[in-house]
Scaffold this motif. Structure first.
Motif, PDB file in Angstrom:
ATOM      1  N   MET A 166      32.222  20.833 -14.390  1.00 37.83           N
ATOM      2  CA  MET A 166      30.887  20.995 -15.109  1.00 37.83           C
ATOM      3  C   MET A 166      29.751  21.150 -14.258  1.00 37.83           C
ATOM      4  SD  MET A 166      28.793  18.076 -17.549  1.00 37.83           S
ATOM      5  CE  MET A 166      30.262  17.348 -17.868  1.00 37.83           C
ATOM      6  N   GLU A 167      28.732  21.771 -14.470  1.00 40.74           N
ATOM      7  CA  GLU A 167      27.418  21.893 -13.745  1.00 40.74           C
ATOM      8  C   GLU A 167      26.606  20.982 -13.990  1.00 40.74           C
ATOM      9  OE1 GLU A 167      25.793  25.572 -13.551  1.00 40.74           O
ATOM     10  OE2 GLU A 167      27.578  26.716 -13.482  1.00 40.74           O
ATOM     11  N   SER A 168      25.935  20.560 -12.886  1.00 41.13           N
ATOM     12  CA  SER A 168      24.929  19.295 -13.118  1.00 41.13           C
ATOM     13  C   SER A 168      23.802  19.619 -14.040  1.00 41.13           C
ATOM     14  CB  SER A 168      24.247  19.048 -11.585  1.00 41.13           C
ATOM     15  OG  SER A 168      23.461  20.120 -11.092  1.00 41.13           O
ATOM     16  N   GLN A 169      23.377  20.993 -14.249  1.00 38.95           N
ATOM     17  CA  GLN A 169      22.739  21.312 -15.394  1.00 38.95           C
ATOM     18  C   GLN A 169      23.202  20.968 -16.755  1.00 38.95           C
ATOM     19  OE1 GLN A 169      22.229  25.385 -14.597  1.00 38.95           O
ATOM     20  NE2 GLN A 169      20.486  25.416 -13.228  1.00 38.95           N
ATOM     21  N   ASP A 170      24.451  21.099 -16.945  1.00 38.51           N
ATOM     22  CA  ASP A 170      24.943  20.688 -18.140  1.00 38.51           C
ATOM     23  C   ASP A 170      24.945  19.333 -18.422  1.00 38.51           C
ATOM     24  OD1 ASP A 170      25.780  23.468 -18.618  1.00 38.51           O
ATOM     25  OD2 ASP A 170      27.910  23.062 -18.250  1.00 38.51           O
ATOM     26  N   ARG A 171      25.192  18.475 -17.628  1.00 38.38           N
ATOM     27  CA  ARG A 171      25.242  17.125 -17.411  1.00 38.38           C
ATOM     28  C   ARG A 171      23.517  16.528 -17.786  1.00 38.38           C
ATOM     29  NH1 ARG A 171      28.078  12.197 -16.742  1.00 38.38           N
ATOM     30  NH2 ARG A 171      26.318  10.693 -16.756  1.00 38.38           N
ATOM     31  N   ALA A 172      22.814  16.986 -17.054  1.00 42.06           N
ATOM     32  CA  ALA A 172      21.116  16.703 -17.628  1.00 42.06           C
ATOM     33  C   ALA A 172      20.768  17.224 -18.894  1.00 42.06           C
ATOM     34  CB  ALA A 172      20.354  17.721 -16.330  1.00 42.06           C
ATOM     35  N   LEU A 173      21.377  18.600 -19.329  1.00 43.79           N
ATOM     36  CA  LEU A 173      21.120  18.818 -20.763  1.00 43.79           C
ATOM     37  C   LEU A 173      21.748  17.938 -21.911  1.00 43.79           C
ATOM     38  CD1 LEU A 173      19.723  21.040 -22.353  1.00 43.79           C
ATOM     39  CD2 LEU A 173      21.631  22.320 -21.883  1.00 43.79           C
ATOM     40  N   ALA A 174      22.850  17.430 -21.385  1.00 42.61           N
ATOM     41  CA  ALA A 174      23.649  16.497 -22.101  1.00 42.61           C
ATOM     42  C   ALA A 174      22.881  15.255 -22.549  1.00 42.61           C
ATOM     43  CB  ALA A 174      25.046  16.218 -21.685  1.00 42.61           C
ATOM     44  N   GLU A 175      22.364  14.798 -21.311  1.00 43.39           N
ATOM     45  CA  GLU A 175      21.348  13.587 -21.321  1.00 43.39           C
ATOM     46  C   GLU A 175      20.185  13.981 -22.123  1.00 43.39           C
ATOM     47  OE1 GLU A 175      21.714  10.731 -19.880  1.00 43.39           O
ATOM     48  OE2 GLU A 175      23.387  11.182 -18.479  1.00 43.39           O
ATOM     49  N   GLU A 176      19.640  15.207 -22.454  1.00 42.04           N
ATOM     50  CA  GLU A 176      18.630  15.616 -23.363  1.00 42.04           C
ATOM     51  C   GLU A 176      19.005  15.588 -24.820  1.00 42.04           C
ATOM     52  OE1 GLU A 176      16.577  18.959 -22.754  1.00 42.04           O
ATOM     53  OE2 GLU A 176      16.454  18.878 -20.425  1.00 42.04           O
ATOM     54  N   LEU A 177      20.182  16.000 -24.919  1.00 42.30           N
ATOM     55  CA  LEU A 177      20.842  16.316 -26.358  1.00 42.30           C
ATOM     56  C   LEU A 177      21.183  14.991 -26.867  1.00 42.30           C
ATOM     57  CD1 LEU A 177      23.119  19.450 -25.387  1.00 42.30           C
ATOM     58  CD2 LEU A 177      21.361  19.277 -26.915  1.00 42.30           C
ATOM     59  N   LEU A 178      21.923  13.806 -26.245  1.00 37.09           N
ATOM     60  CA  LEU A 178      22.125  12.647 -27.163  1.00 37.09           C
ATOM     61  C   LEU A 178      21.174  12.140 -27.910  1.00 37.09           C
ATOM     62  CD1 LEU A 178      24.472  10.828 -27.851  1.00 37.09           C
ATOM     63  CD2 LEU A 178      24.113   9.765 -25.430  1.00 37.09           C
ATOM     64  N   PRO A 179      19.896  11.921 -27.276  1.00 38.33           N
ATOM     65  CA  PRO A 179      18.949  11.383 -28.087  1.00 38.33           C
ATOM     66  C   PRO A 179      18.513  12.310 -29.162  1.00 38.33           C
ATOM     67  CG  PRO A 179      18.072  11.332 -25.475  1.00 38.33           C
ATOM     68  CD  PRO A 179      19.553  12.114 -25.971  1.00 38.33           C
ATOM     69  N   LEU A 180      18.306  13.465 -29.031  1.00 43.04           N
ATOM     70  CA  LEU A 180      18.261  14.618 -29.930  1.00 43.04           C
ATOM     71  C   LEU A 180      18.932  14.424 -31.221  1.00 43.04           C
ATOM     72  CD1 LEU A 180      16.499  17.083 -31.129  1.00 43.04           C
ATOM     73  CD2 LEU A 180      18.225  18.534 -29.885  1.00 43.04           C
ATOM     74  N   ALA A 205      26.147  21.754 -24.489  1.00 44.70           N
ATOM     75  CA  ALA A 205      25.452  21.634 -23.258  1.00 44.70           C
ATOM     76  C   ALA A 205      25.577  23.067 -22.372  1.00 44.70           C
ATOM     77  CB  ALA A 205      25.432  20.499 -22.439  1.00 44.70           C
ATOM     78  N   GLU A 206      26.907  23.483 -22.409  1.00 43.43           N
ATOM     79  CA  GLU A 206      27.164  24.762 -21.665  1.00 43.43           C
ATOM     80  C   GLU A 206      26.736  25.934 -22.578  1.00 43.43           C
ATOM     81  OE1 GLU A 206      31.111  27.145 -19.755  1.00 43.43           O
ATOM     82  OE2 GLU A 206      31.388  25.570 -21.297  1.00 43.43           O
TER      83      GLU A 206
END
Length: 92
Positions: A1-15, A83-84
């Motif tokens: 998994m790309e680090s961008q996906d991980r960062a995006l997942a961190e944004e998505l969870l609270p949303l 996220a991807e």
């Protein structure tokens, strides 16, 4: 998994938590990243009605379009797949 996906997942969870009005609890993205996002196996308890709300919130926030139920099921299979998809298709 790309680090961008991980960062995006961190944004998505609270949303997702806010959109679905889920009870506040300590959840780590790493614990749920590849688990079912929707359905009886979801660690978040997200059902199909919640999934529709998530799709609308994601489309509004990131400018992506989820065109069909079939693609939506694939995209919403996990936090990682969502996220991807956003990373590859976002316009905002």
């Amino acid at each position: 998994m790309e680090s961008q996906d991980r960062a995006l997942a961190e944004e998505l969870l609270p949303l997702i938590v806010e959109t679905c009005r889920l009870p506040a609890r300590e959840l780590q993205v790493a614990e749920i990243m590849n688990r079912s996002l929707v359905g009886p196996d979801s660690p978040l308890g997200i059902d199909s009605l919640d999934a529709v709300e998530i799709v609308v919130a994601v489309q509004n926030r990131y400018g992506v379009r989820i065109e069909s139920v079939e693609s939506g099921q694939r995209i919403m299979a996990s936090l990682a797949s969502l996220a991807e998809f956003i990373r590859r298709h976002r316009t905002v």
